[in-house]
Design a protein around this motif. Structure first.
Motif: not given
Length: 305
Positions: A6-26
């Protein structure tokens, strides 16, 4: 997935992508013509970089009943085919272009596009409403009422939602639970109640005369009465049923919406961003309908966010 360059002089960029799983009851079981839901298996995508985080939520259900997509399948498609296309400077717009070669899988596309869009809007301090061109800060809200075990129970549930302040009631219907419950709700709560029904593809064109019995109840619309593939059949149905027909599952893109309107298959469209590939395509559908003077509304998919 992580990126470290990541070049500090460039616009902010994506550093990380996470997939998250969860479960809820209705809170309570939600029954439609295709089954009963008692819980939600959830899939989220988190896009982060330089202290900014964007989120997307997948609307797919646990089983391929509402549509051909299901949440575990979406995760697989995302991991194998879509996430490898994302670079640290990918935007929602460039992502949409990069996945055009992937057939279908609109719900999988939508969750990642939404997370990317949320990320890029947050990093420049622009709200989603402003991005979409919103002219209001508040909208009237309705509620979807699942198929109930009895008409008495249905009336009790509807009364509870009206007491909560909901201004519009949508009743789920199916063969054997349609005319009588609608008649009961209309007669109990009066003609002033904004009332509509949703069949979730439960009927066939041969049921046209039966569905025409709903005309006497002055409904706002009947939503997706026939299977999603039968767009042309909805145009034939509209010649028999005078209640406005709204398409939901059938509308997967702006082009499908255009063709449906061209042949008179519907006069109202339910726009669900999570069903059509994301907010960018949803806005195209909105703009098409606005140009033609066609009514639209935005439905939900039991999301948590």
């Amino acid at each position: 997935m992580q990126w470290h360059e990541h070049d500090p002089g460039e616009p902010r960029m994506i550093a990380e992508i996470r997939l998250r799983r969860a479960h809820i009851d209705l809170v309570s079981p939600f029954r439609t013509s295709f089954g009963v839901e008692t819980a939600r298996d959830l899939l989220y995508i988190e896009v982060s970089g330089d202290g900014v985080t964007g989120w997307g939520e997948c609307v797919a259900m646990s089983e391929p009943m509402y549509s051909s997509e299901f949440v575990d399948g979406c995760e697989e498609v995302l991991r194998r085919f879509m996430l490898p296309l994302v670079q640290n400077n990918t935007t929602a717009e460039s992502f949409t272009e990069s996945v055009r070669g992937i057939r279908g899988h609109f719900m999988a596309k939508a969750v990642l596009e939404t997370a990317l869009l949320d990320f890029q809007l947050r990093r420049v301090g622009v709200s989603l409403g402003t991005f979409l061109g919103a002219t209001q800060t508040r909208v009237q809200s309705g509620v979807s009422v699942g198929i109930q075990p009895s008409i008495d129970k249905l009336l009790q549930v509807v009364q509870g939602y009206l007491d909560d302040g909901y201004l519009r009631i949508k009743l789920k219907i199916e063969p054997g639970f349609d005319i009588a419950p609608v008649r009961a709700v209309r007669s109990t709560f009066g003609d002033a109640l904004l009332l509509q029904v949703d069949a979730n593809s439960a009927y066939q064109l041969s049921d046209a005369e039966h569905l025409a019995q709903l005309d006497e109840f002055n409904l706002l619309l009947i939503e997706q009465p026939l299977p999603e593939e039968q767009v042309a059949s909805h145009a034939q149905l509209a010649k028999v049923v005078h209640t406005p027909i709204c398409l939901d599952e059938s509308i997967l893109s702006a082009e499908v919406a255009r063709e449906a309107l061209d042949i008179g298959a519907c006069s109202i469209i339910n726009i669900k961003p999570g069903r059509v590939g994301g907010y960018l395509e949803a806005k195209k559908i909105h703009d098409l309908c606005f140009e033609r003077g066609v009514a639209v509304w935005c439905g939900g998919m039991l999301e948590t966010g």
